[in-house]
Scaffold this motif. Sequence first.
Motif: not given
Length: 126
Positions: A51-53, A58-59, A77, A32, A55, A29-30
Motif C-alpha cells: 500500500r502507498w499511503s 502504510g501496511d 516515498y 495499492y 505520507s 494517496v490510497n
Amino acid sequence: VQLQASGGGVVQAGNSLRLSCAASGRTFVNVYMGWFRQAPGKEREFVGGIRWSGSGGGDSPYYADSVKGRFTISRDYAKNTMYMEMNSLKAEDTATYYCAARIGRANYSSRYYPYWGQGTLVTVSS
C-alpha cells in the motif's frame, strides 16, 4: 499515473536482482501498488504488493506463496519509487515483470489494475 519499471536482466540461479518502479503523474494517496509477472505461454500472476499511503507508513507488503521469503518489496516515498529485491532466484522466476497500481484496497487480480508499467524481463539461467 505513469509507471516505469526497470532492473531486469539475465542472472544465474541463486543470484539476486532488484527491480524498480518509478511512479509519476498524480498524488499517491490510497493507492495499492503491485508486482506481476508473466512467463511465456502463461497467464499474468500476482507476485506481491504494497500500500502507498502517500505520507509515509502504510501496511506491510504481501507476497504470493511462490516468492515468499525470497522477494522483498519496499517503497521510497521521497522518490515515488517501489522496489522488489529478488533473492535466491530460480529458473521458474523467469518472466516479464510488471508494476501496476490501483486506487483503493489490495487486489491480486491483474484485471483490477488500470495503471501499468511497460514490463522488464528477468531471465534466470540454471
